[in-house]
Enzyme design. Structure first.
Site, PDB file in Angstrom:
ATOM      1  CB  VAL A   1      -0.932   0.071   1.232  1.00 38.82           C
ATOM      2  CG1 VAL A   1      -2.030  -0.953   1.137  1.00 38.82           C
ATOM      3  CG2 VAL A   1      -0.151  -0.102   2.513  1.00 38.82           C
ATOM      4  CB  CYS A   2       1.030   4.360  -1.786  1.00 34.76           C
ATOM      5  SG  CYS A   2      -0.479   5.276  -1.861  1.00 34.76           S
ATOM      6  CB  SER A   3       0.277   7.015   2.050  1.00 35.99           C
ATOM      7  OG  SER A   3      -0.913   6.490   1.550  1.00 35.99           O
TER       8      SER A   3
END
Lengths: 161, 189
Positions: free
Chosen positions: A53-55
């Site tokens: 997942v990003c962030s």
């Protein structure tokens, strides 16, 4: 290592003395809990670098560094990944706090805090807020697959003397 | 920790300050904390549209800003663009355009051209971005998210409770319907 009757590890609770540790953060640098006596420490155990997942959790904490600094708190990420993975991950996600390698013996510090998952061979997602005297003041074990965020950490830091 | 897990709840109630679509008294409320440069938010964008289409008038949708600027250098600019459009009464068109054109972030003239095309004052928007006129509001969104257990983007809340399922239409619709049923049974809205 803290174990319950079922042999499952149990997370250290508020009031416990935070177990001492020294872990590598780069090939030639290591970090000890005692380096931070006099300042609150946030210990964030997480399963693995490169979660898809990003962030993600660590990226969010990097973004929140100004908030943590208001409490003069240090944040330390801990997983069983090795230093080279940590360095690459940290650079990729632009992290601005140390990632500690609980790599050899694998998961030893995670076990001390009662947050090692034997099933997966990784640390659980677990958070500790340790006060300036080295006492755990808040701990939280996140359910499987749930990223815990930062709201609990900030509330715990606010509650410190 | 053991025992029953309780998902975090919104600490800043939905209100007049929010950008919302759908009736203010709709029984189902979906809040998204999002980042215009986040690819996962980009992927969730058409899913939210499907949710809205499926639930129609029973759903109110709210978008709040959660720009993760250390990972996404254009995210704050994009949020400021949408907020400046909101000041001219056109938040949602620009919000949609940003998500539909994520690959052009970093090319401000591409977005200015669109603003002019839909008869917005593009120069005013540019000036307000340069002055960071809407940054306090964006930070307020962000901080409310942090305090509510937002832990990445996108994060959704359904009737005030964080939704921890997949950011896809079908499970979001199912969770909304469950929330609707629950609130009817307990007699609250």
């Amino acid at each position: 290592m803290a174990k319950s009757a079922e042999g499952k590890s149990t997370i250290l609770k508020a009031g416990a003395k935070a177990p001492h540790f020294t872990l590598h953060t780069t090939p030639d640098q290591s970090v000890s809990l005692k380096d931070f006596v006099g300042r609150p420490v946030v210990l964030a155990f997480y399963p693995a670098d490169w979660s898809p997942v990003c962030s993600d959790q660590m990226g969010l904490y990097a973004q929140l560094m100004p908030e943590f600094k208001k409490f003069e708190a240090e944040i330390l990420g801990v997983s069983v990944d090795g230093i080279w993975s940590h360095l690459a991950f940290s650079k990729d996600r632009k992290l601005n706090f140390p990632l500690l390698a609980d790599f050899e013996p694998k998961g030893a510090v995670s076990r001390l805090y009662g947050v090692y998952e034997d099933r997966t061979g990784e640390s659980a997602r677990a958070l500790f807020v340790i006060d300036k005297k080295g006492v755990i003041r808040w701990s939280y074990l996140s359910p499987d697959g749930v990223n815990p965020g930062a709201d609990g950490i900030l509330s715990a830091l606010e509650g410190l003397d | 920790m053991s025992g029953s897990y309780r998902a975090p709840r919104l600490t800043l109630a939905v209100g007049d300050r929010d950008h919302s679509q759908g009736a203010p008294d709709a029984p189902l409320v979906l809040v998204e904390y999002g980042d215009y440069q986040c690819p996962y938010c980009g992927a969730a964008y058409p899913q939210v549209k499907r949710v809205q289409k499926e639930l129609g008038t029973s759903l109110r949708f709210i978008f709040r800003n959660f720009p993760i600027t250390n990972a996404h250098p254009q995210a704050e600019w994009a949020a400021e663009t949408a907020e400046a459009a909101a000041a001219q009464g056109r938040f949602w068109e620009v919000h949609d355009f940003l998500f539909e054109n994520q690959r052009f972030l970093g090319n401000p003239s591409y977005f200015s051209a669109y603003e002019s095309k839909i008869k917005l004052d593009a120069r005013k928007i540019t000036e307000e971005i340069e002055r960071h006129s809407f940054l306090p509001r964006i930070k307020e969104d962000f901080e409310s998210g942090v305090r509510s257990g937002v832990n990445g983007t996108p994060t959704f809340f359904i009737n005030g409770t964080r939704y921890d399922g997949a950011p896809e239409a079908a499970p979001i619709v199912a969770a909304l319907k469950r929330a609707g049923k629950g609130s009817r049974e307990s007699g609250e809205r």
